[in-house]
Design a protein around this motif. Structure first.
Motif: not given
Length: 667
Positions: A60-62, A179-183, A237-248, A257-260
């Motif tokens: 699904r994410g792919t 969340l992986r597919a959406l992000g 921690a990387d996932v949380d950091s990337m999601l923080s960027v996406l929210v900000r 940030i690359q989707g892959e």
């Protein structure tokens, strides 16, 4: 119902209750085993379903990234190939599932539906991304329903709660996958977020965090500790950091940030979650395998113990039941032998400390008492037999004595009649002498002849009187013997009465002992009743003998008194005859002086006439008394015959009593 059946019923009812309880326990074990078999059929399917969900989440994410332009077609097909492998293993595990009312039709058709959707999303079009995510999410939802059915299926020993924890982790993994597919797709587009995407992003992130920190999770200590360490790892921690960027920068876009990159980082996070799920599932399957083997062991152990216990209890029950019945039958056979068989009173039963031993002891005591009583009855019967024999002998002697007395009384009566006739002749002669005294002077020669005839008749009368006196003495001797025999018969009657009373007492004691023995002594009670009846008959016969003996004694006493009077009369007759003889002798000597003494002769003749009248009267009385003697003798003869008959009856009673006692075997 026989005693054996009662004993078996009394022992088999608890055994049946035990078997029923064991059967219920075995039924519970069978139910437990069925539950274990159900879990063994369903829980491996849960693992296959979890693996398929994981592959579908990746696909699904792919697919979402591919449609957003964030990855290549080759990556997409590689993800699909992994999904097909997981789908094949899943399809092989589905037929063995036991899920009750849950229908497997939706998951069985999952492969065909998946192939149709893949053809739709084969081209790289961004607008198809939401539809693709929806389709895969629908597939995963169907699989989640299957996992929910597995978790809610029949379980035992806490497996339901553990599987519920796995389901919570699966739901957290699904939220992370969405969340992986959406992000990944949002990072690939690198555009501002819509309100829907922003809300979905925050919702999915919250679901992942809340499910992973749920207090309802029941995990092994190792998995629990691993789950607590996951947020501290670098890729988390990387996932949380990337999601923080996406929210900000949701309103601006340009995330840098690359989707892959995001896809790879969150995939590691999901992989960590999947690892914990896999370890926990392995723990469940291992424990399930152990519990299944234990359940089988318990089942067969309980079945074996139940069968062994039932067979042992049945064997012990039959052993003791037949042992008890065998001993009871021994008592029954002994009592039957005593009451209806050979009457063996020498048999004894083995004694022990249990109730049957006490019964045997009571039986032995009863038989010993019976043997003592029967032995006493046997001795009394032998004494009665001997007494009846002696009584019969005395009765025969009495009968013979009575016959002799009758014969002698007949002879005495005949002699008395002859003497009466002679005395009548003497009286006639004396009257003739009186009539001739007037002419005595003229008939002296004739008077001399008459005097000589008188002398001869007087001598003959003297001889008859002497013979009569001798016969009277013989009669008195016989009567004395009869009196003594009658007294002996009376003593024997008293002895027989005592024996009869003792026999009656023994029969009463035997009846009491038989009543104490109950059913077992019924046969001997009949024998005791017969002995009592014979004792009563003996007592009656003894009373008859005693009455008849009393009559004999009374008659013999009467005869003895009469014979005594005979002796007195015969003495007087002898004196008279002596006197007549002396007078006639004097007259013969004084014949020559007759003329001078005619007056004296007339007076003497007159006196002689008076004495002869008295003698004639006495001989008449003797004749009457001898008639009474004959009558008494006839009565004595009848009594003697009755006594002999009673003695015969008594002998028959004694023989019958000996026969009854002879039915018993004594020591």
């Amino acid at each position: 119902m026989k005693i054996l059946h009662r004993i078996l019923l009394a022992t088999l009812l608890p055994l049946a209750a035990f078997l029923i309880s064991v059967g219920l326990h075995v039924q519970n074990l069978m139910t437990e085993q069925v539950t274990m078999n159900t879990m063994n059929a369903n829980y491996p399917l849960f693992g296959k379903t979890s693996d398929l969900v994981d592959k579908l989440q990746i696909e699904r994410g792919t697919t979402a990234m591919y449609l957003s332009g964030g990855t290549t077609r080759e990556t997409l097909f590689a993800a699909r190939e992994k999904t097909d492998g997981a789908l094949k293993e899943f399809s092989l595990a589905v037929p063995g599932a036991v899920l009750g009312t849950y229908s497997l039709d939706s998951v069985k058709a999952l492969g065909n539906r998946l192939q149709e959707g893949r053809r739709v999303f084969g081209e790289q079009k961004t607008e198809l991304r939401p539809e693709a995510v929806r389709m895969y999410s629908e597939f995963i939802k169907n699989l989640f329903e299957l996992e929910g059915a597995i978790v809610n299926s029949k379980s035992d020993k806490g497996f339901g709660k553990i599987m519920g924890s796995l389901f919570v982790l699966e739901y957290a993994k699904e939220s992370a996958g969405r969340l992986r597919a959406l992000g990944a797709s949002l990072f690939a587009l690198d555009a501002p977020l819509t309100e829907t995407d922003f809300t979905a992003l925050l919702t999915l992130k919250s679901e992942v965090d809340s499910n992973l920190s749920s207090p309802a999770l029941i995990l092994t200590q190792e998995n629990h500790d691993a789950l607590k360490r996951l947020p501290t790892s670098a890729h988390w921690a990387d996932v949380d950091s990337m999601l923080s960027v996406l929210v900000r920068r949701a309103d601006e876009g340009g995330y840098g940030i690359q989707g892959e990159a995001y896809f790879a980082a969150i995939s590691k996070k999901i992989s960590d979650m999947n690892t914990i799920i896999g370890k926990q599932l392995d723990f469940v399957l291992n424990r399930l395998d152990t519990e299944t083997r234990n359940a089988e062991r318990r089942f067969w152990t309980n079945v074996s113990v139940a069968i062994g216990t039932a067979l042992a209890a049945l064997g012990i029950s039959l052993y003791f039941s037949f042992g008890i019945v065998r001993r009871i039958r021994s008592v029954k056979a002994s009592l039957h032998n005593i009451s209806q068989g050979e009457g063996d009173l020498t048999v004894r039963l083995a004694e022990s400390s249990d109730e049957l031993g006490e019964l045997s002891a009571d039986f032995n005591h009863f038989v010993e008492s019976m043997e003592g009583m029967v032995t006493s009855i046997r001795d009394k019967a032998m004494a009665l037999d001997a007494a009846s024999g002696r009584m019969g002998s005395c009765s025969r002697q009495l009968n013979a004595g009575v016959l002799d007395t009758a014969s002698l009384s007949t002879n005495v009566a005949a002699a008395a009649e002859r003497m009466n006739s002679n005395m009548a002749s003497v009286a006639d002669n004396m009257r003739q002498t009186t009539s001739n005294l007037e002419t005595i002077a003229a008939g002296s020669e004739e008077m001399s002849v008459s005097i000589h005839e008188i002398a001869d008749q007087a001598g003959h009368a003297r001889e008859i009187g002497a013979n009569a006196a001798g016969h009277v003495q013989e009669v008195r001797s016989i009567i004395s013997s009869l009196v003594e025999s009658a007294r002996e018969i009376g003593k024997m009657s008293e002895l027989i009465a005592g024996i009869s009373s003792q026999t009656n007492l023994l029969a009463l004691n035997a009846t009491i002992e038989a009543a104490r023995a109950g059913e077992a002594g019924r046969g001997f009670a009949v024998v005791a009743s017969e002995i009592k009846e014979l004792a009563n008959q003996t007592n009656g016969a003894t009373e008859q003998i005693r009455a008849r003996t009393g009559a004999i004694q009374k008659s013999t006493e009467t005869v003895n008194e009469t014979v005594g009077r005979f002796a007195v009369v015969f003495d007087e007759v002898g004196n008279i005859i002596d006197f007549i003889t002396g007078g006639i002798g004097g007259q013969a000597d004084a014949m020559r002086e007759m003329a001078a003494n005619i007056a004296e002769a007339s007076s003497g003749v007159a006196d002689t006439n008076v004495l002869v009248g008295q003698a004639a009267s006495m001989t008449g009385a003797i004749t009457a008394d001898m008639g009474k003697v004959r009558e008494s003798t006839s009565q004595m003869e009848g009594v003697s015959k009755d006594t002999l008959d009673s003695a015969s009856q008594l002998f028959a009673v004694a023989e019958e009593l000996k026969s009854l006692v002879g039915r018993f075997r004594l020591a």
